[in-house]
Write a protein that holds these residues in place. Structure first.
Motif: not given
Length: 226
Positions: A108, A121-122, A125, A186-187, A190-192, A210, A214
């Motif tokens: 990212e 990415t983590e 976020m 929204t993903g 992997k996102v949540w 978030h 997001i």
């Protein structure tokens, strides 16, 4: 329901390509201008690259020199500094290079107080997370099934028959369904499952913690449901 899920997916696909550069909250006008300048340069600068097993760290430094702003490899990626990058491109926008690197290496690009940091990415976020509260009462509310009154509020004739059990009524979205829909469109996991991320409902409100990009996806989905 299938059509609704497909519609939500289309919203995300169409809206996600315009936000390639994440940012921490911009504290003042100077930071906003720096961020806008970075994005403009990425979009307007044409580049050609011929990288053959160039380390990821060196790749980022070369991009920073070419774009004339500070671009560094974040701590979360220090153990991948020598990871080889092979990319051959001619006369493309620098933003295209960013997009390809993000896809190929799952990284990212994040603006942090005047510096472009390349990280996981983590990590991006986690650093950008904010709590926002959305009203969903209109989405989850089911209006009472009252019989319509007659003229002057009088109901002529015999009283109406009670509704048949199981009779179809106005569609209603259960709050748990809204949460599941938002998560899946929204993903997903992997996102949540990122540390610090959360989504829950309480008393007609959706509480979401978030990153801003997001949050933007969540807002678009809720707008479609209203």
């Amino acid at each position: 329901m299938y059509r609704l899920l497909m519609a939500m997916s289309c919203v995300l696909v169409s809206g996600g390509l315009t936000a390639q550069i994440a940012t921490l909250p911009l504290k003042n006008g100077a930071e906003k201008e720096i961020y806008r300048t970075m994005v403009r340069r990425l979009e307007s600068t044409r580049v050609s690259v011929a990288w053959e097993d160039v380390g990821l760290g060196e790749t980022i430094r070369r991009m920073g020199r070419s774009l004339r702003f500070n671009m560094v490899l974040g701590k979360a990626l220090r153990d991948r500094e020598e990871e080889p990058v092979t990319l051959q491109l001619k006369d493309v926008s620098a933003m295209t290079v960013v997009r390809l690197l993000k896809q190929q290496f799952d990284i990212e690009f994040q603006h942090r107080h005047g510096v472009m940091v390349v990280t996981t990415t983590e990590d991006a976020m986690q650093r950008a997370m904010v709590l926002r509260i959305y009203g969903i009462r209109l989405i989850t509310y089911t209006p009472p099934d009252f019989p319509a009154p007659g003229i002057l509020g009088l109901r002529p004739g015999p009283p109406p028959e009670p509704p048949v059990e199981g009779e179809a009524r106005e569609p209603r979205f259960d709050p748990d369904f809204v949460v599941d829909l938002v998560r899946s469109t929204t993903g997903g996991e992997k996102v949540w499952e990122v540390e610090g991320a959360s989504i829950s409902h309480h008393n007609g409100k959706l509480l979401v913690r978030h990153a801003p990009h997001i949050q933007a996806r969540v807002r678009r989905i809720l707008d479609r449901l209203r």
